[in-house]
Design a protein around this motif. Structure first.
Motif, PDB file in Angstrom:
ATOM      1  N   TYR A   1       0.819  -1.207   0.000  1.00 12.97           N
ATOM      2  CA  TYR A   1       0.000   0.000   0.000  1.00 12.97           C
ATOM      3  C   TYR A   1       0.860   1.267   0.000  1.00 12.97           C
ATOM      4  CZ  TYR A   1      -3.656  -3.347   1.296  1.00 12.97           C
ATOM      5  OH  TYR A   1      -4.514  -4.402   1.328  1.00 12.97           O
ATOM      6  N   LEU A   2       1.971   1.224   0.724  1.00 11.68           N
ATOM      7  CA  LEU A   2       2.878   2.379   0.727  1.00 11.68           C
ATOM      8  C   LEU A   2       3.528   2.566  -0.638  1.00 11.68           C
ATOM      9  CD1 LEU A   2       4.511   2.010   4.254  1.00 11.68           C
ATOM     10  CD2 LEU A   2       2.784   3.670   3.529  1.00 11.68           C
ATOM     11  N   TRP A   3       3.831   1.460  -1.319  1.00  7.63           N
ATOM     12  CA  TRP A   3       4.371   1.548  -2.677  1.00  7.63           C
ATOM     13  C   TRP A   3       3.357   2.230  -3.594  1.00  7.63           C
ATOM     14  CZ3 TRP A   3       8.390   1.660  -5.650  1.00  7.63           C
ATOM     15  CH2 TRP A   3       8.237   1.498  -7.017  1.00  7.63           C
ATOM     16  N   ALA A   4       2.066   1.894  -3.434  1.00  9.52           N
ATOM     17  CA  ALA A   4       1.018   2.512  -4.244  1.00  9.52           C
ATOM     18  C   ALA A   4       0.954   4.022  -3.975  1.00  9.52           C
ATOM     19  CB  ALA A   4      -0.330   1.850  -3.967  1.00  9.52           C
ATOM     20  N   LEU A   5       1.055   4.417  -2.711  1.00 14.94           N
ATOM     21  CA  LEU A   5       1.069   5.847  -2.382  1.00 14.94           C
ATOM     22  C   LEU A   5       2.286   6.546  -2.980  1.00 14.94           C
ATOM     23  CD1 LEU A   5      -0.130   6.240   1.317  1.00 14.94           C
ATOM     24  CD2 LEU A   5      -1.165   7.174  -0.739  1.00 14.94           C
ATOM     25  N   TRP A   6       3.420   5.868  -2.949  1.00 18.80           N
ATOM     26  CA  TRP A   6       4.633   6.436  -3.538  1.00 18.80           C
ATOM     27  C   TRP A   6       4.429   6.641  -5.044  1.00 18.80           C
ATOM     28  CZ3 TRP A   6       8.687   8.966  -1.991  1.00 18.80           C
ATOM     29  CH2 TRP A   6       9.771   9.111  -2.846  1.00 18.80           C
ATOM     30  N   ALA A   7       3.775   5.690  -5.700  1.00 17.96           N
ATOM     31  CA  ALA A   7       3.498   5.802  -7.136  1.00 17.96           C
ATOM     32  C   ALA A   7       2.568   6.986  -7.417  1.00 17.96           C
ATOM     33  CB  ALA A   7       2.894   4.505  -7.664  1.00 17.96           C
ATOM     34  N   VAL A   8       1.592   7.200  -6.545  1.00 21.63           N
ATOM     35  CA  VAL A   8       0.680   8.335  -6.712  1.00 21.63           C
ATOM     36  C   VAL A   8       1.448   9.646  -6.647  1.00 21.63           C
ATOM     37  CG1 VAL A   8      -1.206   9.623  -5.622  1.00 21.63           C
ATOM     38  CG2 VAL A   8      -1.365   7.144  -5.836  1.00 21.63           C
ATOM     39  N   GLN A   9       2.288   9.798  -5.645  1.00 19.38           N
ATOM     40  CA  GLN A   9       3.009  11.070  -5.516  1.00 19.38           C
ATOM     41  C   GLN A   9       4.000  11.269  -6.645  1.00 19.38           C
ATOM     42  OE1 GLN A   9       6.299  12.152  -4.507  1.00 19.38           O
ATOM     43  NE2 GLN A   9       7.059  10.071  -4.699  1.00 19.38           N
ATOM     44  N   ARG A  10       4.608  10.181  -7.143  1.00 23.72           N
ATOM     45  CA  ARG A  10       5.514  10.300  -8.295  1.00 23.72           C
ATOM     46  C   ARG A  10       4.762  10.747  -9.540  1.00 23.72           C
ATOM     47  NH1 ARG A  10       8.442   4.828  -8.384  1.00 23.72           N
ATOM     48  NH2 ARG A  10       7.354   4.853 -10.348  1.00 23.72           N
ATOM     49  N   ALA A  11       3.580  10.188  -9.750  1.00 25.81           N
ATOM     50  CA  ALA A  11       2.778  10.579 -10.909  1.00 25.81           C
ATOM     51  C   ALA A  11       2.367  12.046 -10.802  1.00 25.81           C
ATOM     52  CB  ALA A  11       1.545   9.692 -11.025  1.00 25.81           C
ATOM     53  N   LEU A  12       1.965  12.467  -9.620  1.00 28.54           N
ATOM     54  CA  LEU A  12       1.576  13.858  -9.429  1.00 28.54           C
ATOM     55  C   LEU A  12       2.753  14.796  -9.655  1.00 28.54           C
ATOM     56  CD1 LEU A  12      -0.728  13.393  -6.326  1.00 28.54           C
ATOM     57  CD2 LEU A  12      -1.446  14.101  -8.624  1.00 28.54           C
ATOM     58  N   ALA A  13       3.935  14.385  -9.223  1.00 25.36           N
ATOM     59  CA  ALA A  13       5.131  15.200  -9.460  1.00 25.36           C
ATOM     60  C   ALA A  13       5.407  15.309 -10.954  1.00 25.36           C
ATOM     61  CB  ALA A  13       6.334  14.600  -8.738  1.00 25.36           C
ATOM     62  N   GLY A  14       5.267  14.202 -11.665  1.00 25.22           N
ATOM     63  CA  GLY A  14       5.481  14.221 -13.114  1.00 25.22           C
ATOM     64  C   GLY A  14       4.478  15.105 -13.831  1.00 25.22           C
ATOM     65  N   LEU A  15       3.216  15.001 -13.460  1.00 25.34           N
ATOM     66  CA  LEU A  15       2.188  15.837 -14.087  1.00 25.34           C
ATOM     67  C   LEU A  15       2.396  17.311 -13.758  1.00 25.34           C
ATOM     68  CD1 LEU A  15      -0.927  13.567 -13.504  1.00 25.34           C
ATOM     69  CD2 LEU A  15       0.278  13.958 -15.668  1.00 25.34           C
ATOM     70  N   ALA A  16       2.810  17.602 -12.523  1.00 24.08           N
ATOM     71  CA  ALA A  16       3.076  18.992 -12.133  1.00 24.08           C
ATOM     72  C   ALA A  16       4.256  19.558 -12.911  1.00 24.08           C
ATOM     73  CB  ALA A  16       3.338  19.081 -10.635  1.00 24.08           C
ATOM     74  N   ALA A  17       5.205  18.684 -13.282  1.00 23.79           N
ATOM     75  CA  ALA A  17       6.374  19.128 -14.038  1.00 23.79           C
ATOM     76  C   ALA A  17       6.104  19.206 -15.532  1.00 23.79           C
ATOM     77  CB  ALA A  17       7.547  18.185 -13.772  1.00 23.79           C
ATOM     78  N   GLY A  18       4.900  18.798 -15.947  1.00 23.92           N
ATOM     79  CA  GLY A  18       4.544  18.886 -17.357  1.00 23.92           C
ATOM     80  C   GLY A  18       4.915  17.671 -18.188  1.00 23.92           C
ATOM     81  N   GLN A  19       5.181  16.556 -17.539  1.00 24.26           N
ATOM     82  CA  GLN A  19       5.489  15.336 -18.293  1.00 24.26           C
ATOM     83  C   GLN A  19       4.274  14.920 -19.111  1.00 24.26           C
ATOM     84  OE1 GLN A  19       6.822  12.329 -15.575  1.00 24.26           O
ATOM     85  NE2 GLN A  19       8.774  13.329 -15.188  1.00 24.26           N
ATOM     86  N   MET A  20       4.538  14.101 -20.110  1.00 23.20           N
ATOM     87  CA  MET A  20       3.477  13.609 -20.979  1.00 23.20           C
ATOM     88  C   MET A  20       2.425  12.879 -20.142  1.00 23.20           C
ATOM     89  SD  MET A  20       4.062  14.321 -24.204  1.00 23.20           S
ATOM     90  CE  MET A  20       3.195  13.072 -25.121  1.00 23.20           C
TER      91      MET A  20
END
Length: 159
Positions: A61-80
């Protein structure tokens, strides 16, 4: 342009909230695993092993949360959008599915083995089963997003 700026800002804010939850959960789990300061020296080896076994689903479950925050960081940075979302869904799905499978099957059987008890081979916890199905669905939906991205690339080449 304003919509994109607002979306990126919201992604950054949600990422910070997700990181706060992740850090808080890690601290709470760490305290629970280590024990309360006034209970030091009381835990038997079986109790410590049982605590470690019960911690296993939390890792998924913590890995899933880590994936969520990584995705949000990528989207905030303008990644595809498509690759970021597909990767996040795949990692979240794997984490949630792993945690749920461990919760339903491993904890029950390993706990019974540690304490020498008897009983069934699966603990039919509704939330664990639902989380397992959701995790499997996220894995499947990630492949749908990948296929959509490939189809979009083909259409872009035609036009």
């Amino acid at each position: 342009m304003l919509h994109q700026h607002r979306f990126r800002r919201d992604c950054r804010l949600l990422r910070m909230a997700t990181l706060s939850v992740l850090i808080g959960l890690c601290l709470v789990l760490g305290l629970g695993l280590r024990g309360l300061p006034w209970m030091q020296g009381v835990a038997a080896p079986d109790t410590m092993l049982l605590s470690l076994v019960r911690l296993l689903p939390a890792l998924g479950y913590l890995w899933a949360l880590w994936a969520v925050q990584r995705a949000l960081a990528g989207l905030a940075a303008g990644q595809m959008f498509h690759p970021t979302i597909a990767t996040a869904m795949r990692h979240m799905g794997a984490g949630v599915l792993l945690g749920a499978l461990l919760n339903v099957f491993a904890i029950t059987n390993l706990s019974r083995w540690i304490v020498g008890g008897h009983g069934g081979y699966a603990y039919f916890d509704l939330s664990g089963i639902v989380l397992g199905v959701v995790g499997a669905a996220l894995l499947l939906l990630a492949s749908v997003v990948d296929q959509a991205r490939d189809l979009q690339a083909e259409l872009d080449e035609i036009l």
